[in-house]
Every structure is written in C-alpha cells, then in structure tokens.
Design a protein around this motif. Structure first.
Motif, PDB file in Angstrom:
ATOM      1  N   ILE A  49      17.882  54.273 -58.162  1.00  0.00           N
ATOM      2  CA  ILE A  49      16.729  53.628 -57.526  1.00  0.00           C
ATOM      3  C   ILE A  49      15.477  54.437 -57.837  1.00  0.00           C
ATOM      4  O   ILE A  49      15.432  55.646 -57.597  1.00  0.00           O
ATOM      5  CB  ILE A  49      16.915  53.510 -55.999  1.00  0.00           C
ATOM      6  CG1 ILE A  49      18.089  52.576 -55.684  1.00  0.00           C
ATOM      7  CG2 ILE A  49      15.639  53.011 -55.337  1.00  0.00           C
ATOM      8  CD1 ILE A  49      18.380  52.458 -54.209  1.00  0.00           C
ATOM      9  N   ILE A  50      14.470  53.759 -58.377  1.00  0.00           N
ATOM     10  CA  ILE A  50      13.188  54.404 -58.688  1.00  0.00           C
ATOM     11  C   ILE A  50      12.126  53.873 -57.736  1.00  0.00           C
ATOM     12  O   ILE A  50      12.018  52.660 -57.523  1.00  0.00           O
ATOM     13  CB  ILE A  50      12.768  54.128 -60.140  1.00  0.00           C
ATOM     14  CG1 ILE A  50      13.742  54.800 -61.115  1.00  0.00           C
ATOM     15  CG2 ILE A  50      11.342  54.621 -60.398  1.00  0.00           C
ATOM     16  CD1 ILE A  50      13.472  54.471 -62.567  1.00  0.00           C
ATOM     17  N   GLU A  51      11.351  54.785 -57.158  1.00  0.00           N
ATOM     18  CA  GLU A  51      10.210  54.401 -56.332  1.00  0.00           C
ATOM     19  C   GLU A  51       8.928  54.824 -57.037  1.00  0.00           C
ATOM     20  O   GLU A  51       8.902  55.813 -57.783  1.00  0.00           O
ATOM     21  CB  GLU A  51      10.302  55.044 -54.949  1.00  0.00           C
ATOM     22  CG  GLU A  51      10.369  56.554 -54.977  1.00  0.00           C
ATOM     23  CD  GLU A  51      10.576  57.164 -53.603  1.00  0.00           C
ATOM     24  OE1 GLU A  51      10.437  56.431 -52.606  1.00  0.00           O
ATOM     25  OE2 GLU A  51      10.865  58.366 -53.521  1.00  0.00           O
ATOM     26  N   ARG A  70       9.708  57.902 -59.711  1.00  0.00           N
ATOM     27  CA  ARG A  70      10.615  58.965 -59.268  1.00  0.00           C
ATOM     28  C   ARG A  70      11.939  58.393 -58.754  1.00  0.00           C
ATOM     29  O   ARG A  70      11.957  57.445 -57.975  1.00  0.00           O
ATOM     30  CB  ARG A  70       9.958  59.775 -58.147  1.00  0.00           C
ATOM     31  CG  ARG A  70      10.776  60.977 -57.683  1.00  0.00           C
ATOM     32  CD  ARG A  70      10.025  61.765 -56.632  1.00  0.00           C
ATOM     33  NE  ARG A  70       9.923  61.041 -55.378  1.00  0.00           N
ATOM     34  CZ  ARG A  70       9.237  61.473 -54.320  1.00  0.00           C
ATOM     35  NH1 ARG A  70       8.564  62.616 -54.395  1.00  0.00           N
ATOM     36  NH2 ARG A  70       9.187  60.762 -53.208  1.00  0.00           N
ATOM     37  N   PHE A  71      13.042  58.982 -59.231  1.00  0.00           N
ATOM     38  CA  PHE A  71      14.344  58.653 -58.654  1.00  0.00           C
ATOM     39  C   PHE A  71      14.394  59.156 -57.214  1.00  0.00           C
ATOM     40  O   PHE A  71      13.971  60.283 -56.928  1.00  0.00           O
ATOM     41  CB  PHE A  71      15.475  59.309 -59.453  1.00  0.00           C
ATOM     42  CG  PHE A  71      15.786  58.636 -60.758  1.00  0.00           C
ATOM     43  CD1 PHE A  71      16.420  57.403 -60.790  1.00  0.00           C
ATOM     44  CD2 PHE A  71      15.441  59.239 -61.954  1.00  0.00           C
ATOM     45  CE1 PHE A  71      16.714  56.787 -61.996  1.00  0.00           C
ATOM     46  CE2 PHE A  71      15.727  58.628 -63.166  1.00  0.00           C
ATOM     47  CZ  PHE A  71      16.357  57.392 -63.189  1.00  0.00           C
ATOM     48  N   LYS A  72      14.924  58.335 -56.323  1.00  0.00           N
ATOM     49  CA  LYS A  72      15.018  58.727 -54.915  1.00  0.00           C
ATOM     50  C   LYS A  72      16.073  59.809 -54.720  1.00  0.00           C
ATOM     51  O   LYS A  72      17.039  59.913 -55.469  1.00  0.00           O
ATOM     52  CB  LYS A  72      15.349  57.504 -54.049  1.00  0.00           C
ATOM     53  CG  LYS A  72      14.257  56.441 -54.026  1.00  0.00           C
ATOM     54  CD  LYS A  72      14.531  55.385 -52.984  1.00  0.00           C
ATOM     55  CE  LYS A  72      14.360  55.924 -51.585  1.00  0.00           C
ATOM     56  NZ  LYS A  72      14.470  54.880 -50.557  1.00  0.00           N
ATOM     57  N   ASP A  73      15.851  60.623 -53.692  1.00  0.00           N
ATOM     58  CA  ASP A  73      16.822  61.622 -53.218  1.00  0.00           C
ATOM     59  C   ASP A  73      17.128  62.696 -54.250  1.00  0.00           C
ATOM     60  O   ASP A  73      18.216  63.281 -54.244  1.00  0.00           O
ATOM     61  CB  ASP A  73      18.128  60.938 -52.789  1.00  0.00           C
ATOM     62  CG  ASP A  73      17.908  59.906 -51.689  1.00  0.00           C
ATOM     63  OD1 ASP A  73      17.060  60.158 -50.809  1.00  0.00           O
ATOM     64  OD2 ASP A  73      18.564  58.856 -51.710  1.00  0.00           O
ATOM     65  N   ASN A 116      13.745  64.115 -62.954  1.00  0.00           N
ATOM     66  CA  ASN A 116      13.658  63.281 -61.763  1.00  0.00           C
ATOM     67  C   ASN A 116      12.501  62.291 -61.782  1.00  0.00           C
ATOM     68  O   ASN A 116      12.579  61.231 -61.157  1.00  0.00           O
ATOM     69  CB  ASN A 116      13.542  64.166 -60.520  1.00  0.00           C
ATOM     70  CG  ASN A 116      13.344  63.387 -59.239  1.00  0.00           C
ATOM     71  OD1 ASN A 116      12.255  63.339 -58.700  1.00  0.00           O
ATOM     72  ND2 ASN A 116      14.406  62.747 -58.756  1.00  0.00           N
ATOM     73  N   SER A 117      11.413  62.590 -62.524  1.00  0.00           N
ATOM     74  CA  SER A 117      10.229  61.736 -62.409  1.00  0.00           C
ATOM     75  C   SER A 117       9.358  61.811 -63.655  1.00  0.00           C
ATOM     76  O   SER A 117       9.527  62.689 -64.514  1.00  0.00           O
ATOM     77  CB  SER A 117       9.398  62.139 -61.185  1.00  0.00           C
ATOM     78  OG  SER A 117       8.887  63.449 -61.341  1.00  0.00           O
ATOM     79  N   ASN A 153       9.788  49.198 -55.193  1.00  0.00           N
ATOM     80  CA  ASN A 153       8.517  48.916 -54.503  1.00  0.00           C
ATOM     81  C   ASN A 153       7.392  48.532 -55.465  1.00  0.00           C
ATOM     82  O   ASN A 153       6.260  48.986 -55.327  1.00  0.00           O
ATOM     83  CB  ASN A 153       8.090  50.115 -53.653  1.00  0.00           C
ATOM     84  CG  ASN A 153       7.839  51.366 -54.487  1.00  0.00           C
ATOM     85  OD1 ASN A 153       8.315  51.494 -55.619  1.00  0.00           O
ATOM     86  ND2 ASN A 153       7.076  52.304 -53.943  1.00  0.00           N
TER      87      ASN A 153
END
Length: 206
Positions: A49-51, A70-73, A116-117, A153
């Motif tokens: 999941i990417i936000e 960014r990947f969550k968590d 991660n991002s 999102n």
C-alpha cells in the motif's frame, strides 16, 4: 522447528527445504533417514500500500512543494515500483507565467527496490504576479510492479502561497458639459503589478 525471520519486505513467496540425515542412537538397526527433502512455502504477508503525502510550497524563499510516495508501515519492495501520475490544478507548470516546475506534468516516479519512498519536488517560481494561493493536484494512474500494489489516497493536492500584492489606481480628466446633448468623461484604472483577472465595481457621485 525451523526459525523464520520476519521482514517488512514485499517479495515473492519463497520455498524452504528440510532434509534429515545421519540418525544416531545407542542400538543397532538404526532407522534409515528419508532421502528426499520436504519442501514448504514461506508466504509473504506484507501488504503493498502506497500513500501520497503532500507538502505545501511558497513563493517566499521560494520553498518547493512536494508529493512523497511512501509504502505504509515502513515496508519496502524487493522490486522497483513505478507509479504513473498527472498534474493539474490552478497552478501552472509551463508558459510565461508558470508557477512551478517538475519533471513533466504527465509522467511517472519510481520507488527503487528496497526503498520505502520517493519524493516528487515541484520547484516554485517566485513570479511578480499577484494571483493568490494556487493549487497543484496530483492524480495517479497505473502502478507497475510484479506485486499487487495500490495507491490508497489519490488524488492529492498541495497549495502554493503567493507573496505579491497589487494596488489599483484611478485617474480622470476634465470635460466641458456643453450646451446640448451629452458628453463623456474617461477614467483610467491601472494596476501597479500584474494580477490574474480582476472585476471592479464603481459608483459615481455628484
């Protein structure tokens, strides 16, 4: 029991094989060990999941705006993840009165493998136009990855704060009213600085 180390990494399912050998004991006629290995699958359970995280920009400085994918968590992927996007909004990325620059208004960003991002920067142009706060809107399209990765999102928007002001000035002249008919007096309204479109109300008094 075989210990499996957990990892926050999106990756393919992996196989683990176990083979037994060399049985030992204090008696004769020891059992024979199975010669074939047992293969089991270690299933990846990390969610892709990417936000998108927007940060506002400003002409004062100027300060760049940005969108971070960014990947969550704290999760990463073992393969590059490509996200396609488009930029719209009241802020312009091209032309003589552009408000910001980016790679392209329609393009892609890549989150590298094991990262991660990734941040897409919008470098703000400190123009001399009084135009108020404007927005840049990012909308994502397809995601290219060997895994089922989703954006949670989209769309997202950021604001670019303006730092210019303008003053309206009016000048007029003198006209003779004449003995018959009508005449007109012209007034000139000017701005001391460029702006966006402006509507002006006026009222006359004796």
């Amino acid at each position: 029991t075989v210990q499996i180390n957990g990892a926050k990494k999106i990756e393919a399912d992996e196989n683990c094989s176990v083979r037994i050998s060399n049985p030992l004991g204090g008696f004769s006629n020891l059992p024979l060990a199975q010669t074939t290995a047992v293969v089991t699958t270690v299933t990846n359970d990390d969610v892709g999941i990417i936000e998108i995280i927007p940060v506002n920009g400003s002409e004062t400085g100027p300060v760049a705006g940005s969108f971070t994918f960014r990947f969550k968590d704290g999760v990463v992927s073992d393969a590059p993840t490509v996200v396609y996007y488009g930029l719209t909004g009241t802020a312009l990325s091209s032309g003589p009165t552009y408000d910001y620059t980016s790679n392209v208004p329609v393009g892609s960003v890549t989150i590298p493998a094991n990262t991660n991002s990734f941040t897409l920067n919008l470098d703000v142009n400190d123009d001399q136009i009084a135009e108020g706060t404007e927005t840049a809107v990012l909308t994502t399209g397809a995601v290219s990855s060997p895994y089922g990765i989703a954006i949670v999102n989209s769309p997202q928007s950021l604001e670019i704060a303006d730092n210019d002001n303008a003053i309206l000035q009016i000048t007029g002249g003198t006209e003779n009213e004449g003995h018959t008919g009508t005449t007109f007096i012209s007034f000139t309204v000017v701005l001391n600085n460029a702006t966006g479109p402006v509507n002006i109300d006026y009222k006359t008094t004796d």
